[in-house]
Scaffold this motif. Structure first.
Motif, PDB file in Angstrom:
ATOM      1  N   ARG A   1       0.844  -1.196   0.000  1.00  0.00           N
ATOM      2  CA  ARG A   1       0.000   0.000   0.000  1.00  0.00           C
ATOM      3  C   ARG A   1       0.885   1.254   0.000  1.00  0.00           C
ATOM      4  NH1 ARG A   1      -5.357   0.169   0.930  1.00  0.00           N
ATOM      5  NH2 ARG A   1      -5.302  -1.988   1.683  1.00  0.00           N
TER       6      ARG A   1
ATOM      7  N   THR B   1      -3.777   3.694  -1.119  1.00  0.00           N
ATOM      8  CA  THR B   1      -3.903   2.963  -2.386  1.00  0.00           C
ATOM      9  C   THR B   1      -3.328   1.556  -2.268  1.00  0.00           C
ATOM     10  OG1 THR B   1      -3.732   5.027  -3.648  1.00  0.00           O
ATOM     11  CG2 THR B   1      -3.325   2.963  -4.834  1.00  0.00           C
TER      12      THR B   1
ATOM     13  N   ALA C   1       0.425   4.839  -8.441  1.00  0.00           N
ATOM     14  CA  ALA C   1       0.293   5.525  -7.157  1.00  0.00           C
ATOM     15  C   ALA C   1       1.284   6.679  -7.015  1.00  0.00           C
ATOM     16  CB  ALA C   1       0.484   4.529  -6.015  1.00  0.00           C
TER      17      ALA C   1
END
Length: 383
Positions: free
Chosen positions: A338, A342, A353
């Protein structure tokens, strides 16, 4: 590799053209050209006075210029548009060249009077010397690679000898590009040098990832989307507005996974001129890219699969010494799951990202080490 972002999947040079020709065309797969009806463009006058020109056209339907040979005449606005096309082509086409290596063929733009030519990294590939043909000569000139930057699919080559009359292109400000703006794409599609197609700017600010087959596999941000046809060999050429300014380098055409990866007609992408001039300027002055302006973790990574054999994270293969991840305590073997909120499942999703983050921004990275989930605050570095 350092990572940025992803959006649409696009492909580079298709192998089917390689089987027909001695050189592989460097560029995007074949796409159908979009032909704009002149009647829809009557208000697109080069002087900007659309309303005034439209009424003039109606009042001057029998004007002598623009006769079609059958006793009819074209409206003045349509004739003016054609004149604008022709003027732009005369102005810019001499600055667009064909570049040929031993395994690929593409296009390039004359960047300055010293013989520097900017093109795509996937046109030059890993080669160091090339044959360059200008618009007004069939005699090939020799050129050598200055530097290739695959992370943004750009490269600069330099002519061994600068021919008399070589004309550098004029680059415009891609930040002022408007959706609906008429554009021309110039290059060597399928090896047909000095070819021109036309369309409009369909969108701006696109983020796409090249395929590794014919492309560099790079994720590129802020691309200009256009309906102008981009075919194999167009890569590295010029996307030009009606003011004669280069606003981008045609680089990619989209593919439709529902059609077996075949070309999606009328969906092409160009690297914006602002990126081109920034990167090319650094290469010419320093021999390399000193500041890409793009954020990075400073790692080499790969996608890992979970228990269900589906992508489930990004494994850190190598941490670049002194980079953002290194300073934050991440190390090889960690699996990133992550970034902020996201979810990260693949290298592409990690790139996505990071796409719109700026160098110096701080993000929270969640990762797994030795079966335990951990977090780190990472101040992003530069690619």
């Amino acid at each position: 590799m350092d990572l940025m972002s992803a959006g649409a999947r696009v492909s580079g040079d298709p192998d089917r053209h390689a089987r027909r020709r001695p050189a592989r065309f460097a560029g995007a797969p074949r796409a159908a050209a979009l032909c704009a009806c002149a009647a829809l463009l009557l208000g697109a006058c080069v002087d900007g006075s659309a309303g005034g020109r439209a009424s003039t056209a109606e009042a001057s339907a029998t004007a002598s210029r623009g006769a079609d040979g059958g006793g009819r005449t074209a409206p003045l606005a349509a004739t003016d548009l054609q004149t604008a096309y022709e003027q732009v082509i005369r102005q810019v086409l001499p600055s667009v060249v064909q570049i040929q290596g031993t395994r690929a063929l593409g296009s390039g733009i004359v960047y300055d009077g010293q013989g520097h030519i900017v093109t795509n990294a996937h046109v030059v590939r890993d080669e160091k010397s090339f044959k360059v043909t200008t618009a007004h000569s069939q005699q090939a000139l020799r050129a050598k690679l200055v530097f290739a930057y695959p992370d943004q699919d750009l490269a600069v080559v330099k002519l061994d000898r600068v021919p008399t009359g070589l004309r550098a292109a004029s680059f415009g400000d891609s930040t002022s590009v408007r959706v609906g703006q008429i554009v021309l794409a110039m290059g060597s599609p399928l090896g047909l040098s000095s070819s021109v197609t036309q369309g409009i700017v369909s969108a701006t600010g696109r983020t796409v990832t090249e395929s590794g087959d014919g492309g560099t596999g790079a994720t590129i941000t802020d691309l200009v989307q256009t309906s102008a046809a981009i075919n194999p060999g167009n890569s590295g050429g010029a996307l030009v507005g009606l003011d004669g300014k280069v606003i981008g380098i045609p680089t990619l055409a989209a593919t439709d996974p529902d059609l077996g990866g075949s070309a999606a007609p009328g969906i092409g992408f160009a690297i914006p001129s602002r990126t081109v001039t920034t990167i090319a300027g650094q290469i010419i002055s320093s021999g390399r890219v000193t500041n890409s302006g793009r954020a990075a973790l400073g790692i080499s990574a790969r996608t890992v699969l979970g228990r269900n054999s589906e992508p489930d994270g990004v494994a850190v293969v190598r941490v670049h010494k002194g980079g953002a991840a290194d300073k934050s305590g991440l190390r090889a073997g960690d699996t990133i799951t992550r970034v902020d909120s996201t979810r990260i499942t693949t290298v592409t999703s990690l790139a996505e990202a990071l796409a719109h983050q700026k160098p110096g921004a701080t993000v929270k990275v969640t990762y797994v080490r030795d079966g335990h989930e951990r977090t780190a605050r990472v101040r992003l570095g530069t690619m």
